[in-house]
Enzyme design. Structure first.
Site, PDB file in Angstrom:
ATOM      1  N   SER A 147      97.961   8.407 -38.306  1.00  0.00           N
ATOM      2  CA  SER A 147      96.709   7.886 -38.856  1.00  0.00           C
ATOM      3  C   SER A 147      96.943   6.518 -39.464  1.00  0.00           C
ATOM      4  CB  SER A 147      96.176   8.831 -39.938  1.00  0.00           C
ATOM      5  OG  SER A 147      95.078   8.253 -40.615  1.00  0.00           O
ATOM      6  N   TYR A 160      96.339  13.776 -47.457  1.00  0.00           N
ATOM      7  CA  TYR A 160      96.342  13.674 -45.990  1.00  0.00           C
ATOM      8  C   TYR A 160      97.263  12.536 -45.548  1.00  0.00           C
ATOM      9  CZ  TYR A 160      94.483  12.349 -41.376  1.00  0.00           C
ATOM     10  OH  TYR A 160      94.342  11.988 -40.060  1.00  0.00           O
TER      11      TYR A 160
END
Length: 254
Positions: A147, A160
């Site tokens: 990500s 996250y």
């Protein structure tokens, strides 16, 4: 196009979103794709049916990646599915796509939430690789979906982002570990993509505009944008690329 003809690919979290697009793209390039899903069999069947209607091959693989024995369950299902297809056990491409990632600020992260994030986003890719390497054929491909949050500060998704940073470190060390077998390992890092993860933000026009504005192209990324990059890294054309972190974010955070 038959770049991946004769190959077998396992894509985790392939029942929807980016994972579905990756599964369809790899199948379109000729691979037989194992479509992993947690519990939504209907969504997984939508993916496999779409692949088959397009002339590709796919089989479903059910497993809860948060479970301690997740890797065992995945590979037992994969082996059984390949046997039904008349194929030997083994595969060529592993795409670690499944992830849990609701935006939760630091003050609201609970031990239970963090444990679940780590289990799905970091532990499961680790053990899928560890237990999959005896099955993964030489000159295979491992592609981890990271990500943009692992290298750009997004405090609203801090836990996250931490798990994706762990996946990045794993990618780098693993690339050197498996290189003697000709296996490449790379990470693909999406930015904002039109998936369930940011669906609440897209409900308002203001939210959609903000997401689009993060890219230099002023649009929200689509799952196919990520799938095309993964397909390249899975192909023989990417044989000299390993240990890399590829931002597929439309120029976000330039």
């Amino acid at each position: 196009m038959d770049q991946l003809g004769g190959k077998v690919a396992l894509v985790t979290g392939a029942s929807r979103g980016i994972g579905r697009a990756i599964a369809q793209r790899l199948a379109g390039a000729g691979a037989l794709v194992a479509v992993h899903y947690k519990s939504n069999r209907a969504a997984a069947e939508e993916t496999t049916d779409a692949i088959r209607r397009a002339g590709g091959r796919a089989l479903p693989v059910e497993a809860d990646l948060a479970a301690p024995d997740a890797a065992d369950t995945v590979y037992a299902a994969l082996d059984a599915g390949l046997k039904e297809e008349g194929l030997e056990a083994g595969f060529d491409i592993l795409v670690n796509n499944a992830a849990l990632g609701p935006a939760v600020p630091l003050a609201q992260v609970t031990p239970e939430h963090l444990d679940e994030l780590l289990a799905i986003n970091a532990r499961s890719p680790f053990f899928l690789v560890q237990q999959g390497l005896p099955r993964l054929r030489d000159n295979g491909r491992i592609i981890n979906i990271s990500s943009l949050a692992s290298r750009t500060a997004f405090p609203e998704a801090i836990a996250y982002a931490m798990t994706k940073g762990a996946l990045d470190a794993f990618t780098l060390a693993l690339a050197k570990e498996v290189a003697p077998r000709g296996i490449t390992v790379n990470a693909v890092a999406p930015g904002f993509v039109e998936t369930d993860m940011n669906a609440p933000l897209r409900e308002s026009e203001q939210g959609r505009q903000w997401l689009a504005s993060q890219s230099v192209f002023n649009r929200i990324g689509q799952p196919a944008d990520i799938a095309d990059a993964v397909a390249f890294l899975a192909s023989g054309e990417a044989r000299w690329i390993t240990g890399q972190w590829l931002s597929v974010s439309g120029g976000s955070a330039l």
